[in-house]
Design an enzyme around this catalytic site. Structure first.
Site, PDB file in Angstrom:
ATOM      1  N   HIS A  50     -65.295 -12.943 -49.675  1.00  0.00           N
ATOM      2  CA  HIS A  50     -65.938 -13.803 -50.662  1.00  0.00           C
ATOM      3  C   HIS A  50     -64.871 -14.390 -51.587  1.00  0.00           C
ATOM      4  CE1 HIS A  50     -65.919  -9.907 -52.967  1.00  0.00           C
ATOM      5  NE2 HIS A  50     -65.477 -10.726 -53.909  1.00  0.00           N
TER       6      HIS A  50
HETATM    7  P1  TYD Z   1     -68.981  -6.449 -53.285  1.00  0.00           P
HETATM    8  O1  TYD Z   1     -68.281  -7.206 -54.357  1.00  0.00           O
HETATM    9  O2  TYD Z   1     -69.851  -7.179 -52.333  1.00  0.00           O
HETATM   10  O3  TYD Z   1     -67.927  -5.603 -52.463  1.00  0.00           O
HETATM   11  P2  TYD Z   1     -66.659  -6.155 -51.666  1.00  0.00           P
HETATM   12  O4  TYD Z   1     -65.500  -5.686 -52.442  1.00  0.00           O
HETATM   13  O5  TYD Z   1     -66.701  -5.589 -50.303  1.00  0.00           O
HETATM   14  O6  TYD Z   1     -66.781  -7.646 -51.634  1.00  0.00           O
HETATM   15  O7  TYD Z   1     -69.828  -5.309 -53.993  1.00  0.00           O
HETATM   16  C1  TYD Z   1     -70.587  -4.352 -53.281  1.00  0.00           C
HETATM   17  C2  TYD Z   1     -71.850  -4.040 -54.077  1.00  0.00           C
HETATM   18  O8  TYD Z   1     -71.525  -3.511 -55.360  1.00  0.00           O
HETATM   19  C3  TYD Z   1     -72.722  -5.267 -54.300  1.00  0.00           C
HETATM   20  O9  TYD Z   1     -74.072  -4.883 -54.117  1.00  0.00           O
HETATM   21  C4  TYD Z   1     -72.486  -5.614 -55.753  1.00  0.00           C
HETATM   22  C5  TYD Z   1     -72.119  -4.301 -56.398  1.00  0.00           C
HETATM   23  N1  TYD Z   1     -71.138  -4.463 -57.498  1.00  0.00           N
HETATM   24  C6  TYD Z   1     -71.544  -4.266 -58.816  1.00  0.00           C
HETATM   25  O10 TYD Z   1     -72.728  -3.973 -59.092  1.00  0.00           O
HETATM   26  N2  TYD Z   1     -70.638  -4.411 -59.810  1.00  0.00           N
HETATM   27  C7  TYD Z   1     -69.339  -4.734 -59.563  1.00  0.00           C
HETATM   28  O11 TYD Z   1     -68.524  -4.855 -60.516  1.00  0.00           O
HETATM   29  C8  TYD Z   1     -68.925  -4.948 -58.201  1.00  0.00           C
HETATM   30  C9  TYD Z   1     -67.511  -5.342 -57.863  1.00  0.00           C
HETATM   31  C10 TYD Z   1     -69.861  -4.796 -57.209  1.00  0.00           C
END
Ligand code: TYD
Length: 133
Positions: A50
């Protein structure tokens, strides 16, 4: 200019061992609003995939390593995060992927904004569109 902007954290250790201090607007080039860490990543799992519209982050592997890919829509660069004294700055509108997490990897991320799902671009084609507009 390279997409990879390293942020060096001077080690403040002594004979007892190592210490690194991260300070917003000093070692980290923005005010820190949020800190999170990724750990216990299962084998063969890749994360990220992303970009953010309005978010700066610094990522550092405090333990272990992972391979990171950064992509600004025209250049794609890949490198290893494998040192607790070396972070990488990820600016707005940069696509990121993390691969090959070591079993012991703890990836610490410092962020300039609170969590906001509407700031995410999770579709690569949409990301390319927004980098061109
Ligand atoms: P995501 O950012 O999609 O993970 P990746 O690092 O693989 O891109 O985050 C995973 C899940 O955690 C998603 O449901 C959103 C949640 N999340 C929060 O609630 N707060 C945060 O600060 C972050 C980074 C993620």
């Amino acid at each position: 200019m390279s997409l990879i902007q390293w942020v060096h954290f001077p080690p403040l250790g002594d004979a007892r061992g190592s210490l690194v201090a991260l300070e917003g607007e000093k070692t980290v080039p923005f005010a820190i609003k949020r800190v999170y860490y990724i750990f216990g990543t299962q084998p063969k799992v890749a994360r990220g995939f992303h970009a953010h519209r309005d978010l700066k982050q610094v990522a550092v592997c405090v333990t272990g390593s992972c391979r990171m890919i950064l992509d600004d829509g025209s250049t794609r660069e890949e490198f290893l995060l494998d040192s607790p004294t070396k972070g990488v700055l990820i600016k707005d509108l940069v696509w990121r992927e993390m691969h090959d997490f070591s079993e012991d990897c703890v990836l610490l991320v410092l962020a300039s904004e609170h969590y906001d799902e509407t700031d995410y671009i999770r579709d690569y084609e949409q990301f390319l569109k927004e980098t061109k507009s």
